[in-house]
Write a protein that holds these residues in place. Structure first.
Motif, PDB file in Angstrom:
ATOM      1  N   ALA A  30      39.355  36.890  44.690  1.00 51.27           N
ATOM      2  CA  ALA A  30      39.745  38.201  44.178  1.00 51.27           C
ATOM      3  C   ALA A  30      39.474  39.292  45.197  1.00 51.27           C
ATOM      4  CB  ALA A  30      39.001  38.495  42.877  1.00 51.27           C
TER       5      ALA A  30
ATOM      6  N   LEU B 151      37.761  44.271  42.472  1.00 49.55           N
ATOM      7  CA  LEU B 151      38.103  43.253  41.483  1.00 49.55           C
ATOM      8  C   LEU B 151      37.189  42.040  41.642  1.00 49.55           C
ATOM      9  CD1 LEU B 151      40.050  42.410  39.205  1.00 49.55           C
ATOM     10  CD2 LEU B 151      41.446  41.290  40.955  1.00 49.55           C
TER      11      LEU B 151
ATOM     12  N   MET C 183      34.888  40.944  38.601  1.00 54.83           N
ATOM     13  CA  MET C 183      35.170  39.614  38.086  1.00 54.83           C
ATOM     14  C   MET C 183      33.951  38.704  38.227  1.00 54.83           C
ATOM     15  SD  MET C 183      37.805  36.855  39.646  1.00 54.83           S
ATOM     16  CE  MET C 183      37.985  35.228  38.954  1.00 54.83           C
TER      17      MET C 183
ATOM     18  N   SER D 296      38.133  36.383  33.113  1.00 50.61           N
ATOM     19  CA  SER D 296      38.004  35.617  34.351  1.00 50.61           C
ATOM     20  C   SER D 296      39.287  34.844  34.640  1.00 50.61           C
ATOM     21  CB  SER D 296      36.828  34.649  34.249  1.00 50.61           C
ATOM     22  OG  SER D 296      35.615  35.344  34.044  1.00 50.61           O
TER      23      SER D 296
ATOM     24  N   CYS E  95      41.901  37.194  36.028  1.00 51.52           N
ATOM     25  CA  CYS E  95      41.631  37.556  37.425  1.00 51.52           C
ATOM     26  C   CYS E  95      41.968  36.411  38.375  1.00 51.52           C
ATOM     27  CB  CYS E  95      40.174  37.959  37.589  1.00 51.52           C
ATOM     28  SG  CYS E  95      39.727  39.499  36.768  1.00 51.52           S
TER      29      CYS E  95
ATOM     30  N   SER F 299      44.647  36.757  41.349  1.00 55.01           N
ATOM     31  CA  SER F 299      44.262  36.370  42.711  1.00 55.01           C
ATOM     32  C   SER F 299      45.258  35.376  43.285  1.00 55.01           C
ATOM     33  CB  SER F 299      42.853  35.771  42.714  1.00 55.01           C
ATOM     34  OG  SER F 299      41.908  36.695  42.242  1.00 55.01           O
TER      35      SER F 299
ATOM     36  N   TYR G   9      34.356  47.623  37.460  1.00 51.58           N
ATOM     37  CA  TYR G   9      35.458  47.820  38.416  1.00 51.58           C
ATOM     38  C   TYR G   9      35.553  49.277  38.857  1.00 51.58           C
ATOM     39  CZ  TYR G   9      40.133  47.925  40.409  1.00 51.58           C
ATOM     40  OH  TYR G   9      41.198  48.116  41.254  1.00 51.58           O
TER      41      TYR G   9
END
Length: 547
Positions: A115, A123, A127, A421, A424, A428, A498
């Protein structure tokens, strides 16, 4: 075998060997691989069978053996089955996306690094911490469940005793070298697998007429019904859909941990071979176990069973135990309860392992204090293990509140964190594919190429976001501040992490052409990995059954 050339800590220079390619031993690969990749001082001692069972061990826990009862009560047998199958497709989109990245760059605490490198350092920070938070809280959850399970036999004993004892044992196990941890988890998780397989066989036999009630078939789908109405009283069709949607977070919590394959990649021998194999086998087995177990639970236990609706989270409300009681097998409930204890302790063991490795990844990406990268001579990140294990003491909250209330709070918090998660990871992966395209690297050259990309990843990201935003709808029917907080505290924490990191460090989104695709790549040229198959009779049986 003579080696020439040097391998630096980033693995940017390929490994070369003189002479023709030949088979090497597992230990040779480990010696080479432990020097390659940004794995701090972690050592690559996990084999494919360890990797698969760590993921299975971290996934098959209270979510299936205890929490699935609530799913059945809220959605009915068909609704719960569809919910688990649907979430299973979302998990698979995450797994294959993770497989592409983890085989290309197999590093410790992989999620955080991907990420941060491909999307935005903020991020990666948010994350990583929300994922660590979910596993630290899950550790407390499993310890809570261990006390509740023992209360099945001795309801007058204080569960705090067992929370403390099991906390000490699990913490001590995680201070041992990772190879020992892998072996312990392999056999712990094997018990889980055998239990689920045994329950599937039991379900077939009882449903076919071996129990005290004779042939059952799909009688529970007829009465009380295939779908359970939930909350909405004046619209039966909408009430059944609401029941299905309400179960998605529970299903997500049950699947949470499948992605542990990516975390363990940094400690895996020859990850370019073992990680793809582990991803495929682990997912299909977990899907079979979960969907199969939910299917037979729905056949054997009606969704309006009083034990499912008694509001407790002890082993007495486990649908596995209820099914054994209804079948008239008097010894089986206690046996299942004993297995449940092993199941919970195995899951707790994986919780501490995964949480500590995420901390290592955060520290390695400078998103956490560097002290978390300190390791023992055996490669164990002892500071990260101690810090993660300390949060298991939250299980003692049971001393001031009912165990059932604490359990339900923790399930909701960790379930939403898992969906965050997964989202994310998908984002990614989309950025990873853009970076490959910008560099002119064909996906056909990847060690593992996932199917249906990028559309399959978009499918996972889209539905994961939708579930995250809507899963707390029951707090509005009617408004309940406490339920709203439980449903959205993980999302609120993620946003705070974040935005806070973004404001403090002024980070920018990573341009595809500037994404770091090199640091931590493992190159073992002209070498082949030879899997070491256990030579004992039980090792051979386990290898045949489990991979």
């Amino acid at each position: 075998m003579d080696y020439k050339g040097e391998v630096d800590d980033t693995g940017s220079k390929p490994f070369e060997s003189s002479g023709s390619p030949r088979l090497v031993s597992t230990s040779d690969v480990e010696k080479v691989d432990s020097k390659i990749g940004t794995t701090v001082h972690l050592q690559r001692r996990l084999q494919s069978r360890h990797l698969q069972m760590i993921a299975i061990g971290g996934t098959i826990g209270t979510g299936l053996f205890i929490g699935s009862g609530g799913a059945l009560a809220n959605a009915g047998p068909a609704g719960a089955l569809i919910a688990y199958a649907f979430v299973g497709t979302l998990v698979y989109s995450v797994m294959v996306a993770l497989g592409e990245m983890a085989t290309y760059i197999p590093i410790s605490g992989a999620f955080t690094a991907y990420a941060a490198r491909f999307v935005d350092p903020s991020l990666g920070f948010a994350m990583g911490w929300i994922y660590w938070f979910s596993w630290a809280i899950t550790f407390a959850l499993e310890l809570t469940a261990s006390g509740l399970i023992i209360n099945y036999w001795s309801p007058n004993l204080n569960i705090g005793i067992f929370i403390g004892v099991f906390w000490a044992v699990i913490t001590a196990l995680n201070f041992l070298p990772v190879s020992f941890y892998g072996e312990v988890e392999f056999y712990f998780a094997s018990i889980k697998v055998l239990t689920v397989v045994g329950f599937l066989i039991f379900g077939i036999c009882i449903d076919a007429g071996a129990g005290q009630h004779g042939y059952l078939g799909f009688h529970t789908w007829d009465s009380p019904g295939a779908f359970a109405p939930h909350l909405v009283e004046d619209n039966p069709s909408l009430a059944k859909f609401v029941g299905f949607w309400a179960v998605l977070i529970q299903a997500g919590f049950s699947y949470h941990g499948t992605e542990l394959v990516g975390i363990a990649a940094g400690e895996t021998s020859n990850p370019r071979k073992t990680v793809p194999a582990a991803i495929k086998k682990t997912f299909y087995r977990i899907l079979l176990f979960f969907v199969g177990a939910i299917f037979f639970i729905g056949l054997l236990v009606p969704y309006d069973n009083a034990d499912l609706l008694n509001g407790t989270t002890s082993a007495a409300s486990s649908p596995f135990v209820i099914a054994a009681k209804l079948a008239g097998v008097p010894v089986l409930p206690s046996l299942i309860n004993a297995v449940l204890l092993t199941v919970v302790l195995s899951a707790a063991n994986s919780n501490v392992y995964s949480g500590s490795r995420i901390l290592v990844g955060l520290a390695n990406e400078r998103c956490a204090p560097r002290i978390f990268t300190r390791t023992t001579s055996g490669g164990v990140p002892y500071v990260a293990v101690a810090f993660t294990a300390a949060f298991g003491l939250l299980g003692f909250m049971n001393e001031s509140s009912s165990g059932g209330t604490v359990f339900n709070w923790l399930v909701n918090i960790t379930g939403v964190a898992g969906f965050i998660s997964w989202t994310c990871i998908g984002i990614s992966h989309l950025a990873f594919m853009r970076a490959l395209e910008a560099r002119g690297v064909s996906r056909d050259t990847l060690p593992y190429k996932a199917m249906g990309q990028p559309w399959f990843t978009w499918y996972g990201v889209g539905f994961n976001i939708l579930i995250i935003l809507t899963q707390g709808f029951t707090a509005f029917m009617p408004w309940d501040t406490s339920n709203f907080f439980v449903a959205y505290v993980s999302l609120i924490l993620f946003v705070v992490l974040y935005v806070g990191h973004k404001l403090v460090f002024r980070t920018k989104f990573v341009k595809p052409i500037e994404a770091d695709l090199d640091t931590g790549r493992t190159e073992i040229d002209e070498m082949y990995f030879e899997e070491v198959v256990p030579t004992t009779w039980y090792g051979k049986v386990g290898h045949w059954l489990l991979g």
